[in-house]
Design a protein around this motif. Structure first.
Motif, PDB file in Angstrom:
ATOM      1  N   ILE A 104     -14.191 -12.070 -44.053  1.00 13.23           N
ATOM      2  CA  ILE A 104     -14.926 -12.515 -42.875  1.00 13.23           C
ATOM      3  C   ILE A 104     -14.310 -11.822 -41.667  1.00 13.23           C
ATOM      4  O   ILE A 104     -13.100 -11.907 -41.439  1.00 13.23           O
ATOM      5  N   TYR A 106     -13.686 -11.331 -37.623  1.00  7.85           N
ATOM      6  CA  TYR A 106     -13.547 -12.225 -36.482  1.00  7.85           C
ATOM      7  C   TYR A 106     -12.878 -11.440 -35.351  1.00  7.85           C
ATOM      8  O   TYR A 106     -12.248 -10.406 -35.582  1.00  7.85           O
ATOM      9  N   ASP A 134     -21.898 -11.250 -36.026  1.00 10.86           N
ATOM     10  CA  ASP A 134     -21.495 -12.091 -37.161  1.00 10.86           C
ATOM     11  C   ASP A 134     -21.683 -13.574 -36.880  1.00 10.86           C
ATOM     12  O   ASP A 134     -21.102 -14.424 -37.556  1.00 10.86           O
ATOM     13  N   ASP A 136     -24.011 -15.496 -37.555  1.00  8.64           N
ATOM     14  CA  ASP A 136     -24.604 -16.213 -38.681  1.00  8.64           C
ATOM     15  C   ASP A 136     -23.555 -16.665 -39.695  1.00  8.64           C
ATOM     16  O   ASP A 136     -23.849 -17.449 -40.594  1.00  8.64           O
ATOM     17  N   MET A 137     -22.301 -16.224 -39.548  1.00  8.18           N
ATOM     18  CA  MET A 137     -21.210 -16.601 -40.463  1.00  8.18           C
ATOM     19  C   MET A 137     -20.513 -17.895 -40.033  1.00  8.18           C
ATOM     20  O   MET A 137     -19.611 -18.361 -40.714  1.00  8.18           O
ATOM     21  N   THR A 138     -20.922 -18.490 -38.904  1.00  6.73           N
ATOM     22  CA  THR A 138     -20.201 -19.654 -38.378  1.00  6.73           C
ATOM     23  C   THR A 138     -20.150 -20.818 -39.358  1.00  6.73           C
ATOM     24  O   THR A 138     -19.106 -21.454 -39.503  1.00  6.73           O
ATOM     25  N   ARG A 140     -20.265 -20.710 -42.646  1.00  7.17           N
ATOM     26  CA  ARG A 140     -19.359 -20.349 -43.744  1.00  7.17           C
ATOM     27  C   ARG A 140     -17.901 -20.462 -43.295  1.00  7.17           C
ATOM     28  O   ARG A 140     -17.057 -20.965 -44.029  1.00  7.17           O
ATOM     29  N   ILE A 141     -17.615 -20.012 -42.076  1.00  9.13           N
ATOM     30  CA  ILE A 141     -16.248 -20.101 -41.537  1.00  9.13           C
ATOM     31  C   ILE A 141     -15.836 -21.561 -41.388  1.00  9.13           C
ATOM     32  O   ILE A 141     -14.730 -21.949 -41.777  1.00  9.13           O
TER      33      ILE A 141
END
Length: 167
Positions: A104, A106, A134, A136-138, A140-141
């Motif tokens: 991921i 960041y 990124d 849209d990865m929030t 998942r994070i």
């Protein structure tokens, strides 16, 4: 130091007296008995401090010292701040490893720690800033870090709140 000087003087005098007595007596059985007596006397003089050492050890066991009278609030505050900084850095590094391990990307990781009135250090907030592309990865994070740190971290895009940090 005076005890060591006294002990060395006593050992020297005992050895000198023993040597003089040994020269004064003629050879034979009486000289052997005298040699044994002189040896025992020298040993008693040499090991006498050992007997007094056990008395001093008993005194040390009964000795108490109250450190609370020397408490330094400025030093305590400095130690707490340093511990907070170390824990914060350690947690940030571990969160970076978790995110890197999950591939991921960041921009930055920020851990905000709090110190309570009783001196306990706790995690106030964990914030992860991701690049705009990124965002849209929030979810998942958040899910990944919730399992790692035990609570929901704040995840936001780099242009929110106006500041962007580089990793």
């Amino acid at each position: 130091m005076d005890h060591v000087k006294e002990w060395a003087t006593a050992v020297s005098c005992a050895c000198l007296l023993g040597a003089m007595l040994s020269m004064a007596f003629p050879n034979g059985s009486s000289k052997r008995i005298l040699g044994i007596i002189i040896s025992l006397m020298a040993m008693c003089v040499m090991f006498k401090p050992m007997a007094s050492l056990t008395d001093r050890m008993a005194d040390l066991k009964s000795y108490s010292f109250d450190v609370s009278q020397y408490e330094n609030s400025e030093l305590n505050t400095e130690v707490q701040q340093e511990a907070k900084s170390i824990y914060s850095s350690y947690l940030e590094e571990n969160i970076r490893r978790v995110l890197d391990g999950a591939n991921i990307s960041y921009q930055s990781v920020d851990v905000i720690m709090d110190i309570s009135a009783d001196g306990c250090i706790s995690i106030g907030q964990v914030e992860v800033i991701v690049k705009n592309e990124d965002v849209d990865m929030t979810d998942r994070i958040k899910e990944l870090l919730r399992g790692y740190i035990g609570f929901e971290p704040a995840v936001r895009a780099g242009d929110q709140k106006g500041s962007e940090s580089s990793d």
